[in-house]
Design a protein around this motif. Structure first.
Motif, PDB file in Angstrom:
ATOM      1  N   UNK A 241       0.843  -1.199   0.000  1.00  0.00           N
ATOM      2  CA  UNK A 241       0.000   0.000   0.000  1.00  0.00           C
ATOM      3  C   UNK A 241       0.878   1.249   0.000  1.00  0.00           C
ATOM      4  N   UNK A 242       0.360   2.313  -0.568  1.00  0.00           N
ATOM      5  CA  UNK A 242       1.125   3.556  -0.674  1.00  0.00           C
ATOM      6  C   UNK A 242       1.546   4.065   0.704  1.00  0.00           C
ATOM      7  N   UNK A 243       0.648   3.959   1.678  1.00  0.00           N
ATOM      8  CA  UNK A 243       0.970   4.421   3.025  1.00  0.00           C
ATOM      9  C   UNK A 243       2.072   3.605   3.670  1.00  0.00           C
ATOM     10  N   UNK A 244       2.046   2.279   3.440  1.00  0.00           N
ATOM     11  CA  UNK A 244       3.090   1.415   3.989  1.00  0.00           C
ATOM     12  C   UNK A 244       4.448   1.772   3.409  1.00  0.00           C
ATOM     13  N   UNK A 245       4.484   2.014   2.120  1.00  0.00           N
ATOM     14  CA  UNK A 245       5.751   2.381   1.479  1.00  0.00           C
ATOM     15  C   UNK A 245       6.260   3.724   2.006  1.00  0.00           C
ATOM     16  N   UNK A 246       5.335   4.656   2.254  1.00  0.00           N
ATOM     17  CA  UNK A 246       5.741   5.964   2.789  1.00  0.00           C
ATOM     18  C   UNK A 246       6.365   5.811   4.173  1.00  0.00           C
ATOM     19  N   UNK A 247       5.769   4.967   5.015  1.00  0.00           N
ATOM     20  CA  UNK A 247       6.342   4.746   6.343  1.00  0.00           C
ATOM     21  C   UNK A 247       7.719   4.094   6.245  1.00  0.00           C
ATOM     22  N   UNK A 248       7.919   3.221   5.275  1.00  0.00           N
ATOM     23  CA  UNK A 248       9.252   2.616   5.099  1.00  0.00           C
ATOM     24  C   UNK A 248      10.291   3.678   4.749  1.00  0.00           C
ATOM     25  N   UNK A 249       9.901   4.629   3.920  1.00  0.00           N
ATOM     26  CA  UNK A 249      10.823   5.716   3.564  1.00  0.00           C
ATOM     27  C   UNK A 249      11.198   6.514   4.804  1.00  0.00           C
ATOM     28  N   UNK A 250      10.207   6.846   5.630  1.00  0.00           N
ATOM     29  CA  UNK A 250      10.480   7.625   6.839  1.00  0.00           C
ATOM     30  C   UNK A 250      11.336   6.833   7.827  1.00  0.00           C
ATOM     31  N   UNK A 251      11.051   5.541   7.966  1.00  0.00           N
ATOM     32  CA  UNK A 251      11.830   4.711   8.880  1.00  0.00           C
ATOM     33  C   UNK A 251      13.295   4.692   8.470  1.00  0.00           C
ATOM     34  N   UNK A 252      13.542   4.519   7.184  1.00  0.00           N
ATOM     35  CA  UNK A 252      14.925   4.477   6.712  1.00  0.00           C
ATOM     36  C   UNK A 252      15.615   5.831   6.914  1.00  0.00           C
TER      37      UNK A 252
END
Length: 270
Positions: A241-252
């Motif tokens: 999901x787009x939101x999940x991918x966005x959180x991965x970017x922030x986590x990294x």
């Protein structure tokens, strides 16, 4: 150990979703992650597959010094460890008010837990705190224990009215209990890119409070509402999901910007 308080005294701005999603994403990267539920509603505890009503011990008992944090620690299917909450936490604020050094209860407990797990060779790299929707003793404990604050903000006009109060509280905490506390920035949540209103709110917040607005924003999605029913984070129920991918970017980005990032990258072979 980095400790991030996710705070906003307004409810319904995706604090819990942000903590569970970032924590799971950091765990995916190979970091040792601890989540702490400081909200008496225990939404994060429930969202990660635990029944708050059936727990005998919780972070309530830890804050009052009745048990060690390691006795309360729970494993989650999503990867991070969890210090869960129950409704008993609602009474902790009143009980802490009578105690000397009440603002440091969580910090001391986390220090004790880190020492205990370090003895086993696996110290935590990062702690994420899900603060309650208030500026009471529990939130002050979170801010006193934290190295950074992340402010989730729903992209609507009424949602940012309390940001100024939160920043005033952060300023007080810096003066009194935690001089090193930093604000990482505002994380836009429930973002609808189709509306000019959402973009106008973000521009206004950035200008009014002189805070970084973190990119990408977290897009509004029904997937976030569906995940807690499965007792998992969106990182597991809707991985692409787009939101999940966005959180991965922030986590990294969070981990890469910290002094822990090199250690983490080395450990996971990046």
């Amino acid at each position: 150990m980095m400790c991030i308080a996710v705070a906003n005294q307004k409810g319904g701005v995706a604090k819990t979703t942000t903590v569970t999603s970032l924590g799971t994403a950091m765990s995916e990267l190979g970091y040792r992650v601890l989540l702490v539920d400081l909200d008496p509603q225990a939404c994060m505890t429930f969202s990660l597959g635990l029944d708050p009503d059936s727990l005998e011990l919780s972070v309530h008992d830890v804050l009052l010094g009745q048990v060690s944090p390691s006795m309360v620690l729970q494993k989650t299917e999503d990867g991070p460890d969890l210090l869960p909450a129950t409704i008993d936490l609602a009474g902790a604020e009143a009980m802490l008010l009578t105690r000397t050094g009440r603002e440091y209860a969580l910090r001391n407990a986390l220090d004790d837990l880190q020492e205990a797990v370090a003895d086993d060779g696996e110290p935590y790299d990062v702690v994420l705190l899900d603060c309650p929707p208030s500026l009471g003793v529990l939130t002050i404990n979170g801010l006193t224990a934290a190295t950074e604050v992340l402010i989730p903000l729903q992209c609507e006009t009424l949602s940012h009215r309390g940001v100024g109060q939160l920043l005033d509280t952060i300023a007080d905490v810096r003066k009194m209990t935690n001089r090193k506390l930093k604000v990482r920035g505002i994380l836009p949540t429930m973002f609808d890119a189709r509306t000019t209103h959402a973009r106008d709110v973000l521009d206004d917040v950035a200008m009014r409070y002189k805070l970084p607005v973190l990119d990408p924003p977290i897009a509004r999605s029904i997937r976030f509402a569906e995940a807690p029913a499965a007792g998992r984070s969106i990182m597991r129920t809707a991985r692409r999901a787009k939101g999940a991918e966005a959180y991965r970017i922030h986590a990294r980005e969070i981990m890469e910007s910290s002094g822990i990032a090199a250690k983490g990258d080395e450990r996971v072979g990046k």
